[in-house]
Enzyme design. Structure first.
Site, PDB file in Angstrom:
ATOM      1  N   PRO A   1       0.817  -1.222   0.000  1.00  0.00           N
ATOM      2  CA  PRO A   1       0.000   0.000   0.000  1.00  0.00           C
ATOM      3  C   PRO A   1       0.850   1.271   0.000  1.00  0.00           C
ATOM      4  O   PRO A   1       1.832   1.358   0.731  1.00  0.00           O
ATOM      5  CB  PRO A   1      -0.796  -0.095   1.315  1.00  0.00           C
ATOM      6  CG  PRO A   1      -0.658  -1.500   1.767  1.00  0.00           C
ATOM      7  CD  PRO A   1       0.628  -2.022   1.208  1.00  0.00           C
ATOM      8  N   GLU A   2       0.472   2.221  -0.839  1.00  0.00           N
ATOM      9  CA  GLU A   2       1.135   3.518  -0.904  1.00  0.00           C
ATOM     10  C   GLU A   2       0.105   4.591  -0.559  1.00  0.00           C
ATOM     11  O   GLU A   2      -0.987   4.256  -0.094  1.00  0.00           O
ATOM     12  CB  GLU A   2       1.725   3.731  -2.307  1.00  0.00           C
ATOM     13  CG  GLU A   2       2.687   2.607  -2.704  1.00  0.00           C
ATOM     14  CD  GLU A   2       3.270   2.767  -4.111  1.00  0.00           C
ATOM     15  OE1 GLU A   2       3.309   3.911  -4.616  1.00  0.00           O
ATOM     16  OE2 GLU A   2       3.661   1.760  -4.702  1.00  0.00           O
TER      17      GLU A   2
ATOM     18  N   HIS B   1      -5.377 -14.437   9.133  1.00  0.00           N
ATOM     19  CA  HIS B   1      -4.290 -13.466   9.147  1.00  0.00           C
ATOM     20  C   HIS B   1      -4.560 -12.297  10.087  1.00  0.00           C
ATOM     21  O   HIS B   1      -3.914 -11.263   9.990  1.00  0.00           O
ATOM     22  CB  HIS B   1      -4.041 -12.953   7.723  1.00  0.00           C
ATOM     23  CG  HIS B   1      -3.708 -14.044   6.756  1.00  0.00           C
ATOM     24  ND1 HIS B   1      -2.662 -14.913   6.966  1.00  0.00           N
ATOM     25  CD2 HIS B   1      -4.289 -14.418   5.590  1.00  0.00           C
ATOM     26  CE1 HIS B   1      -2.607 -15.779   5.961  1.00  0.00           C
ATOM     27  NE2 HIS B   1      -3.581 -15.507   5.126  1.00  0.00           N
TER      28      HIS B   1
ATOM     29  N   ARG C   1       1.847 -11.376   5.816  1.00  0.00           N
ATOM     30  CA  ARG C   1       3.307 -11.376   5.936  1.00  0.00           C
ATOM     31  C   ARG C   1       3.786 -10.857   7.297  1.00  0.00           C
ATOM     32  O   ARG C   1       4.956 -10.969   7.615  1.00  0.00           O
ATOM     33  CB  ARG C   1       3.937 -10.529   4.801  1.00  0.00           C
ATOM     34  CG  ARG C   1       3.656 -11.052   3.405  1.00  0.00           C
ATOM     35  CD  ARG C   1       4.486 -12.272   3.052  1.00  0.00           C
ATOM     36  NE  ARG C   1       5.926 -12.006   3.073  1.00  0.00           N
ATOM     37  CZ  ARG C   1       6.616 -11.529   2.045  1.00  0.00           C
ATOM     38  NH1 ARG C   1       6.025 -11.258   0.917  1.00  0.00           N
ATOM     39  NH2 ARG C   1       7.919 -11.327   2.143  1.00  0.00           N
TER      40      ARG C   1
ATOM     41  N   ARG D   1      21.836  15.843  -5.890  1.00  0.00           N
ATOM     42  CA  ARG D   1      21.679  14.384  -5.683  1.00  0.00           C
ATOM     43  C   ARG D   1      22.022  13.629  -6.968  1.00  0.00           C
ATOM     44  O   ARG D   1      21.495  13.948  -8.034  1.00  0.00           O
ATOM     45  CB  ARG D   1      20.238  14.031  -5.292  1.00  0.00           C
ATOM     46  CG  ARG D   1      19.691  14.853  -4.184  1.00  0.00           C
ATOM     47  CD  ARG D   1      19.546  14.041  -2.908  1.00  0.00           C
ATOM     48  NE  ARG D   1      19.772  14.920  -1.766  1.00  0.00           N
ATOM     49  CZ  ARG D   1      20.402  14.573  -0.653  1.00  0.00           C
ATOM     50  NH1 ARG D   1      20.889  13.365  -0.537  1.00  0.00           N
ATOM     51  NH2 ARG D   1      20.564  15.425   0.331  1.00  0.00           N
TER      52      ARG D   1
END
Ligand code: ZN
Length: 299
Positions: A2-3, A109, A128, A169
């Site tokens: 998820p973002e 889960h 996970r 950078r």
């Protein structure tokens, strides 16, 4: 994983459902979820408290509690926060259920369960088990998130600011965008989508962007994230929204996961490379690889 659009979707869906609800009980079913915090202590502190709302900072979910404390949760790779009807409401004759199907899979889960005063339950599921939670006093939130970069959907996100962040950078643009201390909430999916929209090659050195590139990238990041939000997020693997539904953004990706498929703009096959260990997709014809700019001497 998820973002920003996925986490924001959950927050927007659940905030109106949760605000004002009292948490009868929090059960921490996997001590890894609250580590290094003590799960028994956490559950005792949170049980009985009223929820003020659910917000987001970067990829973190912020469950604001009465008494100026916030339970901060991170979904990491496979975490989901889903509102479900409680055990009593499982009789199908009860009708409305926010979370149909997959209940037994999710139950396996389940890492933490909040029982709300109206009988519904908020589930943190995570196959996970990298997801995590911790409680923090509200006055310390600013300090805790001080190193997190700008919120890309806020007015603070400007091409100028992006330029200052990228100046000097040499890291590739892809890894620059994944760095949460630069732009908060952008991950592997939306970095690829934004770079494609900005027509910038993922291996271009971040400090090589000129003002026109910074303008394009800023707008592209916002457009990619908003497309994700409009589609209810991406469900490539485990992501489900706050109602247990899949997002639809995976069907609308321009380049991400599209290796070998024609570029939507020029028709060239999309290429996959690995940048900082992450699969990265781009169009070799549309996306310009910028050259490193010579460092200015300060004398
Ligand atoms: Zn192309």
């Amino acid at each position: 994983m998820p973002e920003l659009p996925e986490v924001e979707t959950v927050a927007r869906q659940l905030d109106p459902e949760l605000a004002g609800q009292r948490i009868e009980r929090l059960e921490v079913l996997d001590e890894r979820w609250s580590r290094p915090g003590d799960p028994t202590g956490l559950s005792a502190t949170v049980s009985g408290r009223t929820i003020e709302g659910l917000g987001r900072r970067g990829k973190y979910l912020l469950l604001a509690l009465e008494g100026a404390q916030t339970l901060v949760m991170h979904l990491r790779m496979t975490g989901n926060l889903v509102l479900v009807e409680g055990e009593e409401a499982l009789d199908p004759s009860e009708g409305r259920r926010l979370y149909e199907g997959e209940r037994s899979t999710s139950e396996r889960h389940l890492r933490a369960r909040f029982t709300l005063e109206d009988g519904r339950e908020l589930w943190f599921t995570d196959p996970r088990r990298f997801g995590e939670a911790f409680l923090i006093d509200d006055p310390k939130l600013g300090e805790r998130f001080a190193k997190l970069g700008v919120e890309p959907l806020s007015a603070d996100f400007t091409a100028e600011g992006l330029g200052e962040s990228a100046a000097g950078r040499t890291a590739p643009l892809k890894s620059f965008l994944l760095d949460q201390s630069r732009v908060a909430g952008v991950g592997n999916i939306y970095a690829d989508e934004a770079l494609y929209r900005a027509r910038l090659h993922p291996l271009s050195p971040a400090g090589s962007m000129k003002p026109e590139h910074l303008d394009a990238l800023r707008d592209a990041i916002v457009a990619a994230l908003e497309a994700g939000l409009d589609a209810g997020g991406s469900s490539i693997d485990d992501y489900r929204d706050g109602r247990g539904e899949k997002g639809a953004m995976q069907d609308e990706f321009l380049v991400h996961t599209r290796e070998g498929e024609p570029c939507p703009s020029c028709g060239e096959p999309i290429v996959r490379i690995v940048v900082v260990g992450r699969s990265t997709y781009y169009c070799p014809s549309c996306q310009v690889r910028l050259r490193r700019r010579p460092r200015r001497r300060s004398t």
